[in-house]
Design a protein around this motif. Structure first.
Motif, PDB file in Angstrom:
ATOM      1  N   ALA A   1       0.827  -1.204   0.000  1.00 43.26           N
ATOM      2  CA  ALA A   1       0.000   0.000   0.000  1.00 43.26           C
ATOM      3  C   ALA A   1       0.867   1.262   0.000  1.00 43.26           C
ATOM      4  N   GLU A   2       1.969   1.219   0.752  1.00 45.25           N
ATOM      5  CA  GLU A   2       2.891   2.363   0.756  1.00 45.25           C
ATOM      6  C   GLU A   2       3.458   2.605  -0.650  1.00 45.25           C
TER       7      GLU A   2
ATOM      8  N   LYS B   1      -4.056  21.689 -14.890  1.00 46.01           N
ATOM      9  CA  LYS B   1      -3.654  21.566 -13.491  1.00 46.01           C
ATOM     10  C   LYS B   1      -3.053  20.181 -13.230  1.00 46.01           C
ATOM     11  N   PRO B   2      -2.146  20.061 -12.232  1.00 45.12           N
ATOM     12  CA  PRO B   2      -1.718  18.723 -11.800  1.00 45.12           C
ATOM     13  C   PRO B   2      -2.924  17.940 -11.280  1.00 45.12           C
ATOM     14  N   LEU B   3      -2.890  16.641 -11.460  1.00 43.66           N
ATOM     15  CA  LEU B   3      -4.013  15.817 -10.988  1.00 43.66           C
ATOM     16  C   LEU B   3      -4.281  16.016  -9.493  1.00 43.66           C
ATOM     17  N   ALA B   4      -3.228  16.328  -8.728  1.00 49.77           N
ATOM     18  CA  ALA B   4      -3.413  16.530  -7.288  1.00 49.77           C
ATOM     19  C   ALA B   4      -4.389  17.658  -6.991  1.00 49.77           C
ATOM     20  N   ASN B   5      -4.556  18.568  -7.917  1.00 52.12           N
ATOM     21  CA  ASN B   5      -5.433  19.713  -7.686  1.00 52.12           C
ATOM     22  C   ASN B   5      -6.796  19.555  -8.349  1.00 52.12           C
ATOM     23  N   LEU B   6      -7.123  18.343  -8.744  1.00 49.23           N
ATOM     24  CA  LEU B   6      -8.397  18.086  -9.410  1.00 49.23           C
ATOM     25  C   LEU B   6      -9.222  17.040  -8.660  1.00 49.23           C
ATOM     26  N   GLY B   7     -10.521  17.223  -8.662  1.00 44.64           N
ATOM     27  CA  GLY B   7     -11.466  16.172  -8.295  1.00 44.64           C
ATOM     28  C   GLY B   7     -11.331  15.559  -6.926  1.00 44.64           C
ATOM     29  N   GLY B   8     -10.875  16.297  -5.937  1.00 43.27           N
ATOM     30  CA  GLY B   8     -10.778  15.748  -4.590  1.00 43.27           C
ATOM     31  C   GLY B   8      -9.610  14.794  -4.398  1.00 43.27           C
ATOM     32  N   ASN B   9      -8.635  14.836  -5.290  1.00 43.72           N
ATOM     33  CA  ASN B   9      -7.520  13.893  -5.182  1.00 43.72           C
ATOM     34  C   ASN B   9      -6.642  14.143  -3.955  1.00 43.72           C
ATOM     35  N   ARG B  10      -6.535  15.391  -3.524  1.00 39.36           N
ATOM     36  CA  ARG B  10      -5.778  15.660  -2.294  1.00 39.36           C
ATOM     37  C   ARG B  10      -6.405  14.931  -1.105  1.00 39.36           C
ATOM     38  N   GLU B  11      -7.710  14.991  -1.032  1.00 35.84           N
ATOM     39  CA  GLU B  11      -8.391  14.322   0.075  1.00 35.84           C
ATOM     40  C   GLU B  11      -8.215  12.806  -0.015  1.00 35.84           C
ATOM     41  N   ARG B  12      -8.253  12.272  -1.226  1.00 37.01           N
ATOM     42  CA  ARG B  12      -8.058  10.826  -1.383  1.00 37.01           C
ATOM     43  C   ARG B  12      -6.666  10.411  -0.924  1.00 37.01           C
ATOM     44  N   ILE B  13      -5.672  11.206  -1.276  1.00 38.26           N
ATOM     45  CA  ILE B  13      -4.302  10.913  -0.852  1.00 38.26           C
ATOM     46  C   ILE B  13      -4.188  11.006   0.675  1.00 38.26           C
ATOM     47  N   ALA B  14      -4.808  12.009   1.260  1.00 32.25           N
ATOM     48  CA  ALA B  14      -4.763  12.168   2.717  1.00 32.25           C
ATOM     49  C   ALA B  14      -5.437  10.998   3.418  1.00 32.25           C
ATOM     50  N   HIS B  15      -6.603  10.585   2.915  1.00 32.22           N
ATOM     51  CA  HIS B  15      -7.303   9.436   3.514  1.00 32.22           C
ATOM     52  C   HIS B  15      -6.472   8.166   3.393  1.00 32.22           C
TER      53      HIS B  15
ATOM     54  N   ARG C   1      -3.153   7.971   3.397  1.00 33.31           N
ATOM     55  CA  ARG C   1      -2.111   8.044   4.425  1.00 33.31           C
ATOM     56  C   ARG C   1      -2.668   7.676   5.798  1.00 33.31           C
ATOM     57  N   ILE C   2      -3.830   8.222   6.136  1.00 37.76           N
ATOM     58  CA  ILE C   2      -4.430   7.933   7.442  1.00 37.76           C
ATOM     59  C   ILE C   2      -4.746   6.447   7.564  1.00 37.76           C
ATOM     60  N   ALA C   3      -5.320   5.864   6.527  1.00 41.86           N
ATOM     61  CA  ALA C   3      -5.721   4.459   6.565  1.00 41.86           C
ATOM     62  C   ALA C   3      -4.509   3.540   6.712  1.00 41.86           C
TER      63      ALA C   3
ATOM     64  N   ALA D   1      -8.983  -6.071   8.075  1.00 40.60           N
ATOM     65  CA  ALA D   1      -8.741  -4.642   7.880  1.00 40.60           C
ATOM     66  C   ALA D   1      -7.665  -4.357   6.842  1.00 40.60           C
ATOM     67  N   VAL D   2      -6.555  -5.076   6.899  1.00 49.50           N
ATOM     68  CA  VAL D   2      -5.406  -4.689   6.080  1.00 49.50           C
ATOM     69  C   VAL D   2      -5.621  -4.955   4.592  1.00 49.50           C
ATOM     70  N   PRO D   3      -6.095  -6.141   4.171  1.00 51.00           N
ATOM     71  CA  PRO D   3      -6.343  -6.300   2.736  1.00 51.00           C
ATOM     72  C   PRO D   3      -7.334  -5.286   2.181  1.00 51.00           C
ATOM     73  N   ASN D   4      -8.375  -4.969   2.950  1.00 50.12           N
ATOM     74  CA  ASN D   4      -9.350  -3.995   2.473  1.00 50.12           C
ATOM     75  C   ASN D   4      -8.741  -2.592   2.379  1.00 50.12           C
ATOM     76  N   THR D   5      -7.919  -2.234   3.349  1.00 45.09           N
ATOM     77  CA  THR D   5      -7.231  -0.944   3.285  1.00 45.09           C
ATOM     78  C   THR D   5      -6.301  -0.883   2.079  1.00 45.09           C
ATOM     79  N   ALA D   6      -5.511  -1.948   1.891  1.00 41.39           N
ATOM     80  CA  ALA D   6      -4.591  -1.977   0.762  1.00 41.39           C
ATOM     81  C   ALA D   6      -5.336  -1.866  -0.564  1.00 41.39           C
TER      82      ALA D   6
END
Length: 402
Positions: A272-273, A291-305, A307-309, A342-347
């Motif tokens: 996952a890492e 724009k970079p993909l990071a600035n489109l469509g909520g991708n920043r939030e997806r990346i943050a989630h 990391r948290i997961a 938990a882990v397979p689903n997170t991955a």
């Protein structure tokens, strides 16, 4: 609980990481490409043995094994966990360090339950990396999530044991160096349900043993290890081939699965890492609509989630490893099942996000994401499906409140 690395674990982690970056990552893409393009992918490419020799020379060998008497590193589950995570970033690394399943689990079985003869014949060459092995438990004709359904038999006949039945999803049986399998079968149907089965060491070239076919997972056969369907027809072996004696199969299986699930889950966290790293690189390098993909469509939030997961999953596994180290399997049964869900689903969630950021390229072999998804999805079924583990977790929760 202190999850900081011991001095020994930190040293191994540094050395394993350096080896992966310097020796494995530069050749891995070419390794997989060569296998895919080969007319016979069921081979050991020379680079694998070269890498294994270098790893062994550097003392990066059998790190999973806590038993130093047999050449293990002497690490606890908590100490080994970050090493498994580092190896999980690469499909090749566990093989190179002689830390790949199912050989690790089979080695642990032989260390704990094997006779001197069994260890000499099978364990020692396995730990030297000279042979490979497989584990034959799941069956095509019964619901194998309930192991008491097992139809294959291991019947004592005088000074022999006779095996009959059909197994499948026997990982590793396609490898050209697979020398033996561990077969689990029904020995005494009238005994207590947890004392009916036996585990037997079976040389793969024994008369009556036949690899019927190799099975694909999402179209891939995981060469050169693979997952096979194997038939056993009147296979006769001496009673000395039975591990720990008839009727102890379930006991052995339970002892095998605790640490093995830690290894699986930590490798998945490493996977996952790796997927998150690829996602971040794609999100910053790729431009769409100006724009970079990071600035489109909520991708920043997806990346943050993501990391948290990943961080949550890692802490859950480390806690489970600590419980195994301090209280044994009896004190960690619920937690072992929790991480297995938990882990397979997170991955899977993280890898799927990374695939989406890569677009159609993420589905191809140009990136390791499709193979990563396949592996993570498989582990929602291997070693027991989610539903079995969720039922166990619920049973413990309800028992505490009754």
């Amino acid at each position: 609980m202190d999850f900081s690395h011991s001095a020994t674990a930190a040293d191994y982690l540094r050395r394993v990481g350096d080896f992966i970056r310097a020796e494995i990552e530069p050749v891995e893409a070419d390794y997989h490409r060569t296998l895919r393009e080969s007319r016979d992918p069921w081979v050991v490419l020379p680079i694998v043995n070269q890498l294994k020799a270098r790893a062994r020379d550097q003392g990066l060998w059998n790190l999973f094994l806590p038993d130093t008497e047999h050449g293990g590193a002497g690490l606890s589950n908590v100490e080994y966990a970050p090493l498994a995570e580092a190896m999980g970033r690469s499909a090749l690394a566990p093989v190179v360090f002689n830390c790949n399943a199912p050989d690790t689990g089979n080695a642990e079985v032989l260390v704990k339950y094997g006779s001197d003869e069994q260890r000499s014949r099978w364990l020692e060459p396995l730990l030297r990396g000279e042979i490979r092995s497989a584990f034959c438990m799941t069956e095509p004709e019964v619901a194998s999530s309930d192991a008491t359904n097992m139809a294959a038999t291991a019947v004592v006949d005088g000074d022999e044991i006779v095996l009959n039945g059909r197994k499948w999803w026997s990982t590793g049986v396609g490898h050209p160096e697979c020398a033996f399998v561990i077969f689990m079968g029904l020995t005494d149907p009238d005994a207590h349900k947890y004392q009916r089965h036996s585990m037997v060491l079976v040389p793969l070239d024994t008369p009556g043993v036949k690899v019927e076919r190799m099975l694909s997972v999402f179209g891939h056969q995981d060469e050169p290890f693979g997952h096979g369907e194997v038939s056993f027809t009147d296979v006769r072996l001496p009673l000395s081939a039975v591990i720990a004696g008839p009727g102890r199969g379930f006991e052995i299986a339970q002892g095998r699965l605790g640490p093995g699930r830690i290894h699986h889950c930590m490798r998945l966290i490493g996977l996952a890492e790796k997927a998150l790293e690829l996602a971040c690189a794609r999100a910053t390098d790729r431009v769409a609509f100006g724009k970079p993909l990071a600035n489109l469509g909520g991708n920043r939030e997806r990346i943050a989630h993501a990391r948290i997961a990943i961080n949550q999953a890692r802490l859950l596994v480390l806690h489970t490893a600590w419980l195994l180290d301090t209280k044994g399997l009896a004190g960690a049964r619920s937690e072992v099942s929790q991480i297995k869900v938990a882990v397979p689903n997170t991955a899977l969630e993280v890898i799927d996000m990374a695939i989406q950021l890569h677009g159609a390229a993420g589905l191809s072999d140009d990136f390791p994401l499709a193979a990563a998804y396949t592996g993570a999805r498989s582990l929602r079924l291997a070693d027991g499906p989610d539903e079995v583990h969720l039922n166990l977790v619920a049973r413990y929760e309800l028992a505490e409140r009754s």
